[in-house]
Design a protein around this motif. Sequence first.
Motif, PDB file in Angstrom:
ATOM      1  N   GLY A  39       0.787  -1.225   0.000  1.00 26.36           N
ATOM      2  CA  GLY A  39       0.000   0.000   0.000  1.00 26.36           C
ATOM      3  C   GLY A  39       0.818   1.274   0.000  1.00 26.36           C
ATOM      4  N   ALA A  40       2.107   1.170   0.234  1.00 31.32           N
ATOM      5  CA  ALA A  40       2.974   2.349   0.197  1.00 31.32           C
ATOM      6  C   ALA A  40       3.023   2.916  -1.217  1.00 31.32           C
ATOM      7  N   THR A  41       3.164   4.228  -1.324  1.00 33.58           N
ATOM      8  CA  THR A  41       3.199   4.868  -2.633  1.00 33.58           C
ATOM      9  C   THR A  41       4.446   5.742  -2.790  1.00 33.58           C
ATOM     10  N   GLU A  42       4.801   5.952  -4.027  1.00 36.24           N
ATOM     11  CA  GLU A  42       5.946   6.800  -4.357  1.00 36.24           C
ATOM     12  C   GLU A  42       5.586   7.624  -5.581  1.00 36.24           C
ATOM     13  N   THR A  43       5.773   8.926  -5.500  1.00 32.86           N
ATOM     14  CA  THR A  43       5.509   9.814  -6.624  1.00 32.86           C
ATOM     15  C   THR A  43       6.788  10.018  -7.426  1.00 32.86           C
ATOM     16  N   VAL A  44       6.665   9.867  -8.729  1.00 33.68           N
ATOM     17  CA  VAL A  44       7.792  10.071  -9.630  1.00 33.68           C
ATOM     18  C   VAL A  44       7.471  11.280 -10.507  1.00 33.68           C
ATOM     19  N   GLU A  45       8.378  12.247 -10.556  1.00 26.81           N
ATOM     20  CA  GLU A  45       8.159  13.454 -11.346  1.00 26.81           C
ATOM     21  C   GLU A  45       9.350  13.721 -12.256  1.00 26.81           C
ATOM     22  N   ALA A  46       9.053  14.191 -13.450  1.00 25.90           N
ATOM     23  CA  ALA A  46      10.112  14.574 -14.391  1.00 25.90           C
ATOM     24  C   ALA A  46       9.482  15.379 -15.521  1.00 25.90           C
ATOM     25  N   GLY A  47      10.180  16.429 -15.942  1.00 24.51           N
ATOM     26  CA  GLY A  47       9.691  17.233 -17.051  1.00 24.51           C
ATOM     27  C   GLY A  47       8.556  18.154 -16.682  1.00 24.51           C
ATOM     28  N   ASP A  48       7.922  18.705 -17.733  1.00 23.58           N
ATOM     29  CA  ASP A  48       6.840  19.674 -17.569  1.00 23.58           C
ATOM     30  C   ASP A  48       5.839  19.451 -18.691  1.00 23.58           C
ATOM     31  N   SER A  49       4.595  19.168 -18.320  1.00 27.35           N
ATOM     32  CA  SER A  49       3.555  18.893 -19.317  1.00 27.35           C
ATOM     33  C   SER A  49       3.418  20.017 -20.337  1.00 27.35           C
ATOM     34  N   ALA A  50       3.598  21.246 -19.881  1.00 30.11           N
ATOM     35  CA  ALA A  50       3.426  22.400 -20.765  1.00 30.11           C
ATOM     36  C   ALA A  50       4.495  22.462 -21.851  1.00 30.11           C
ATOM     37  N   LYS A  51       5.573  21.728 -21.672  1.00 30.05           N
ATOM     38  CA  LYS A  51       6.670  21.759 -22.633  1.00 30.05           C
ATOM     39  C   LYS A  51       6.719  20.498 -23.503  1.00 30.05           C
ATOM     40  N   ALA A  52       5.599  19.797 -23.599  1.00 31.22           N
ATOM     41  CA  ALA A  52       5.576  18.521 -24.319  1.00 31.22           C
ATOM     42  C   ALA A  52       6.104  18.655 -25.748  1.00 31.22           C
ATOM     43  N   LEU A  53       5.657  19.685 -26.461  1.00 29.10           N
ATOM     44  CA  LEU A  53       6.108  19.848 -27.849  1.00 29.10           C
ATOM     45  C   LEU A  53       7.568  20.287 -27.913  1.00 29.10           C
ATOM     46  N   HIS A  54       8.028  20.990 -26.864  1.00 24.27           N
ATOM     47  CA  HIS A  54       9.436  21.390 -26.804  1.00 24.27           C
ATOM     48  C   HIS A  54      10.334  20.148 -26.794  1.00 24.27           C
ATOM     49  N   TYR A  55       9.931  19.126 -26.032  1.00 26.38           N
ATOM     50  CA  TYR A  55      10.743  17.908 -25.941  1.00 26.38           C
ATOM     51  C   TYR A  55      10.831  17.208 -27.287  1.00 26.38           C
ATOM     52  N   GLU A  56       9.736  17.226 -28.048  1.00 33.19           N
ATOM     53  CA  GLU A  56       9.763  16.614 -29.378  1.00 33.19           C
ATOM     54  C   GLU A  56      10.766  17.343 -30.280  1.00 33.19           C
ATOM     55  N   ILE A  57      10.727  18.676 -30.237  1.00 29.84           N
ATOM     56  CA  ILE A  57      11.629  19.466 -31.080  1.00 29.84           C
ATOM     57  C   ILE A  57      13.074  19.279 -30.640  1.00 29.84           C
ATOM     58  N   ALA A  58      13.301  19.268 -29.320  1.00 34.73           N
ATOM     59  CA  ALA A  58      14.663  19.084 -28.805  1.00 34.73           C
ATOM     60  C   ALA A  58      15.225  17.731 -29.226  1.00 34.73           C
ATOM     61  N   HIS A  59      14.386  16.689 -29.150  1.00 35.21           N
ATOM     62  CA  HIS A  59      14.827  15.355 -29.551  1.00 35.21           C
ATOM     63  C   HIS A  59      15.136  15.314 -31.041  1.00 35.21           C
ATOM     64  N   MET A  60      14.262  15.933 -31.843  1.00 37.47           N
ATOM     65  CA  MET A  60      14.471  15.942 -33.298  1.00 37.47           C
ATOM     66  C   MET A  60      15.771  16.663 -33.640  1.00 37.47           C
ATOM     67  N   THR A  61      16.004  17.783 -32.992  1.00 39.90           N
ATOM     68  CA  THR A  61      17.231  18.551 -33.234  1.00 39.90           C
ATOM     69  C   THR A  61      18.467  17.744 -32.854  1.00 39.90           C
ATOM     70  N   ASP A  62      18.407  17.103 -31.696  1.00 41.49           N
ATOM     71  CA  ASP A  62      19.535  16.292 -31.230  1.00 41.49           C
ATOM     72  C   ASP A  62      19.807  15.137 -32.175  1.00 41.49           C
ATOM     73  N   LYS A  63      18.743  14.534 -32.674  1.00 40.95           N
ATOM     74  CA  LYS A  63      18.900  13.389 -33.574  1.00 40.95           C
ATOM     75  C   LYS A  63      19.539  13.820 -34.898  1.00 40.95           C
ATOM     76  N   ILE A  64      19.141  14.979 -35.383  1.00 37.15           N
ATOM     77  CA  ILE A  64      19.699  15.488 -36.639  1.00 37.15           C
ATOM     78  C   ILE A  64      21.162  15.879 -36.472  1.00 37.15           C
ATOM     79  N   LEU A  65      21.462  16.603 -35.399  1.00 34.35           N
ATOM     80  CA  LEU A  65      22.804  17.138 -35.219  1.00 34.35           C
ATOM     81  C   LEU A  65      23.802  16.111 -34.699  1.00 34.35           C
ATOM     82  N   ASN A  66      23.321  15.207 -33.842  1.00 36.13           N
ATOM     83  CA  ASN A  66      24.244  14.295 -33.163  1.00 36.13           C
ATOM     84  C   ASN A  66      24.039  12.821 -33.491  1.00 36.13           C
TER      85      ASN A  66
END
Length: 286
Positions: free
Chosen positions: A228-255
Amino acid sequence: MQKAKAFADQYNIPKAYGNYDSLLFDPEIDVVYIATPHSHHADLILKSLRNGKHVLCEKAITMNGKQLEEAVYLAKEKNVILAEAMTIYHMPLYHKLKDIISSGQLGKLKMLQVSFGSLKEADPSNRFFNKEIAGGALLDIGVYALSFARFFLNQQPSEILTTMNLYETGVDEQSGILLKNEKNEIATVSLSFRAKMPKVGMAAFEKGYITVTDYPRADKALITYPDGATETVEAGDSAKALHYEIAHMTDKILNGTKDDYLALTQDVMAIMDDLRQQWGLQYDFE
């Protein structure tokens, strides 16, 4: 052109185009983001790739696996990147959850439950129910639910069972989907376009289960342990969802970052092809 110029002026964009060809023939354009109705994705993807552009395309990336296979082949031939703008694959939360799972602290994956229900206006002419532009719940919201399931499954499903209700326009209004792979991992998926349901994904392991609410752009998850014990896991920001897609695409192209997201996209498309074959649901322009 007048409409595009007004938009460009409003947001201080240096260039505007009156049609797709003039954009795709511009040598200064490196990457194209495609967000038309998915009925038009394949043609625009292929045209972009032929002109040497990297492509980030909204979900569902194509109508079917055959179209996607052609696009993947062409992207390799032209040595450019093709990716689906699927938020689940790019949100930092999911990578953190994968690290937790990989540590073994939760044991083996056993079950997945995923739901997505939207209450769309009962208007046969809108894009959600319009068969002429590939309407229906599966290709619009189902791709999120199936991408969530495939992200956690350790293997592509080998058994797919399903049932579906048609809307009056001939597209899928709601469906139930059962997936099972050779590792005996099972996923159940519930979709609806005429009933609001919570966007909740749950992954159950031997030593606890993960619940992700509003999973398409989630930045928080809850792990519940057998005691019954719980643990909250947090990472990132929902408001920046499209930013992460663009950042990943840029990284994939450049690196040249290696990942298997496109392979997951292909797996999900194969599942959707199977489902529509079972339903007998085809679109005239496929």
